[in-house]
Design an enzyme around this catalytic site. Structure first.
Site, PDB file in Angstrom:
ATOM      1  N   CYS A 244       4.058   0.613   6.542  1.00 44.05           N
ATOM      2  CA  CYS A 244       5.134  -0.380   6.446  1.00 44.05           C
ATOM      3  C   CYS A 244       4.573  -1.733   6.039  1.00 44.05           C
ATOM      4  CB  CYS A 244       5.857  -0.507   7.776  1.00 44.05           C
ATOM      5  SG  CYS A 244       6.717   0.994   8.262  1.00 44.05           S
ATOM      6  N   CYS A 419      -5.711 -10.714  -5.203  1.00 42.12           N
ATOM      7  CA  CYS A 419      -4.629  -9.835  -4.771  1.00 42.12           C
ATOM      8  C   CYS A 419      -4.240 -10.269  -3.371  1.00 42.12           C
ATOM      9  CB  CYS A 419      -5.055  -8.370  -4.815  1.00 42.12           C
ATOM     10  SG  CYS A 419      -6.328  -7.969  -3.613  1.00 42.12           S
TER      11      CYS A 419
END
Ligand SMILES: [Zn+2]
Lengths: 461, 99
Positions: A244, A419
């Site tokens: 998640c 990132c």
């Protein structure tokens, strides 16, 4: 500005003081309760152990009759179902998105003994789905927060806090204290471990999972149904195990699955209805579809529950679930180290270089929907998956930058890659070097490190 | 042969994020029947747009993928040998771990 700052500091100070007072009060209450239990074990059993005789022939006290009256009014549930529930014990592993609603309903419905295992603390980015926790508990153990919520709903049942990570070393001891286990965890190794432990101990397992807009639910190791390994003898590749925290989840989706887990646990505990064993419920929130499919029965060849398998307590204790699934039991993020040191740069150093006017191009390799959440100024978004096909954009950005600076000092512009956490950027730099971009360097720790070390105002997610 | 194929649990990402595919698969001429084994090959060739290793391993689905033929686990109908018929619904679903 300054008076605003000092006002904020004063408020923060007061919050801290109040929190300290509250935790002090909590501790004193716990101590007094313990004292009371010690002084009057008989009386206490009235509070915590619901199975007392009251002369109505069913063991429900007048308070219980009133509290659970809507259950008692159900002809197919009634006094018998409620008595069964009050005598049962259920353990919920994980007080997160699935565990939150499961625990709330299990506490409310009158499960005699309700246990919760978790080692995590409550975080702000949990709260959109982990509805058992309140803002006041941010930073505190989830088990403590969940137990407090359960107690505030139903003070007449016994809530047991297991504030620790479930491991092979403690799982047998913890699970053996309960009749029914609810798997509300969030990772593959835990799912194998809990299922195996349930087989060893002969306990039914209510298993739920949710990700994105989808949920799955079934009951393992019950009524000759399969165990988790019967269905998934070989663990999936780690790349197929999305979390998640990376892929996102619509908060209400685990909520729905967690409610269904509570329902299945209640059915088993009260011996009412037909448990979801040998069947699996698949929930797709976006298309508003629920599909219930028939799954295989117990596999005779199963390595844990099969005819010829003798998976013992000792084998369970010795089994390395992290190695088996090649993924960690806790949510701790993976930290890759793929590159030599001179292909990497710390965010602080980069900040200095940019400050000195170094000519550079910054490529952000996160997916486009991540880039839209937050990004650094002047970053060029080229997701890792399209890096190769869009390499020309990098070349021209570098040329442009060199032209713009045209100072003569630098032979070429630097290429930096960022990132979210610093893993994909390393993969990207590996790829870029192969493609001939020999100046490419990855920013260690990604945007999270940038937010921590350079710009605390940069939002994290 | 008209079939409905559904992908879930993230597998739809391998086929342009489309979950439901109504397809027409021509059975092998010699065999004149279609089995799951044939269908997997067909799916890999015609529907999977990226990372085929996330869908298949060797000649079957990768570990962690459940295959359901008309809402029933293919383990119960013969796995790769499961015969398919007109209008069958085949679901490929990746097991979820999140919570
Ligand atoms: Zn099994």
């Amino acid at each position: 500005m300054e008076s605003k700052g000092s006002e904020a500091a004063r408020i923060l100070n007061e919050i801290e003081t109040l929190k300290a007072t509250r935790s002090d009060l909590d501790n004193r209450i716990s101590a007094l309760e313990a004292q009371l239990r010690h002084l009057n074990p008989e009386e206490n059993s009235v509070v915590s152990c619901p199975s007392i005789s009251t002369g109505f022939g069913h063991g429900l006290s007048p308070d219980m009759i009133y509290r659970y009256s809507r259950h008692l009014l159900l002809p197919s549930f009634g006094v018998q179902g409620q008595s069964n529930l009050l005598k049962s014990s259920i353990l919920v592993v994980g007080a997160g998105g699935l565990g939150s609603p499961a625990l709330l309903y299990l506490a409310a419905c009158g499960v005699g003994q309700l246990g919760v295992v978790d080692h995590d603390v409550v975080e702000l980015n949990n709260m959109h789905r982990q509805v058992i926790h309140t803002e006041a508990y941010i930073g505190q153990p989830k088990v403590k927060s969940a137990a407090a919520s359960c107690r505030s709903i139903n003070s007449t049942i016994q809530i047991v806090e297991h504030q620790e990570a479930l491991r092979t070393s403690n799982a047998l001891e913890i699970l053996s204290q309960y009749d029914i286990i609810v798997d509300a965890t969030d990772n593959a190794p835990s799912r194998y471990m809990i299922s195996d432990c349930c087989v060893v101990l002969g306990k039914p397992l209510v298993s739920g999972a949710a990700l994105g807009f989808e949920g799955q639910l079934t009951v393992y190791n019950h009524n000759r149904g399969p165990c988790y390994r019967c269905l998934f003898p070989t663990p999936p590749p780690t790349t197929a195990c999305q979390r998640c925290a990376d892929s996102g989840v619509l908060g209400v989706v685990p909520g729905i699955v967690g409610c269904l887990q509570a329902l299945e646990a209640i059915k088993i505990a009260s011996a009412v209805g037909e448990p979801l064993s040998g069947r699996m419920l698949l929930f797709d929130a976006l298309s508003a579809r629920i599909r219930i499919v028939k799954i295989r029965g117990r596999s005779l060849q199963c390595e844990v529950c099969g005819e010829n398998s003798a998976f013992t307590r000792q084998q369970f204790k010795d089994f390395d679930y992290e190695k088996f699934t090649q993924s960690p039991l806790s949510e701790a993020s993976l930290e890759l180290n793929l590159l030599p040191e001179d292909y990497r740069i710390h965010s602080r150093e980069l900040k200095e270089r940019i400050g000195k006017g170094e000519s550079h191009v910054l490529v952000d390799v996160r997916p486009d929907h991540h880039f839209k959440i937050v990004s650094l100024p002047n970053a060029l978004n080229i997701p890792l998956s399209s890096l190769e096909s869009r390499s020309a954009e990098i070349s021209s950005a570098l040329k442009e930058e060199e032209k713009r600076k045209d100072s003569g000092f630098e032979s070429s512009a630097s290429l930096y890659v960022i990132c979210r956490r610093g893993n994909d950027s390393q993969r990207a730099v590996q790829l870029l070097h192969k493609m001939g971009f020999t100046s490419a360097r990855d920013i260690i720790g990604g945007l999270e490190a940038w937010a921590r070390d350079v710009d605390p105002n940069l939002p994290t997610y | 042969m008209q079939l409905t194929l559904e992908f879930g649990g993230g597998l739809e990402l391998l086929c342009d994020s489309v979950k439901i595919h109504d397809v027409n698969v021509i059975p092998n001429l010699e065999a004149d029947k279609l089995t799951m084994k044939d269908l997997l090959v067909w799916v890999r060739t015609n529907l999977i747009k990226e990372r085929p290793e996330m869908f298949m391993k060797d000649d079957s689905v990768r570990p962690g993928v459940l295959v359901l033929v008309n809402d029933c686990d293919w383990e119960l109908s013969g796995q790769l040998d499961t015969p398919l018929e007109e209008k069958d619904v085949v679901v490929f679903i990746s097991t979820l771990h999140g919570g």
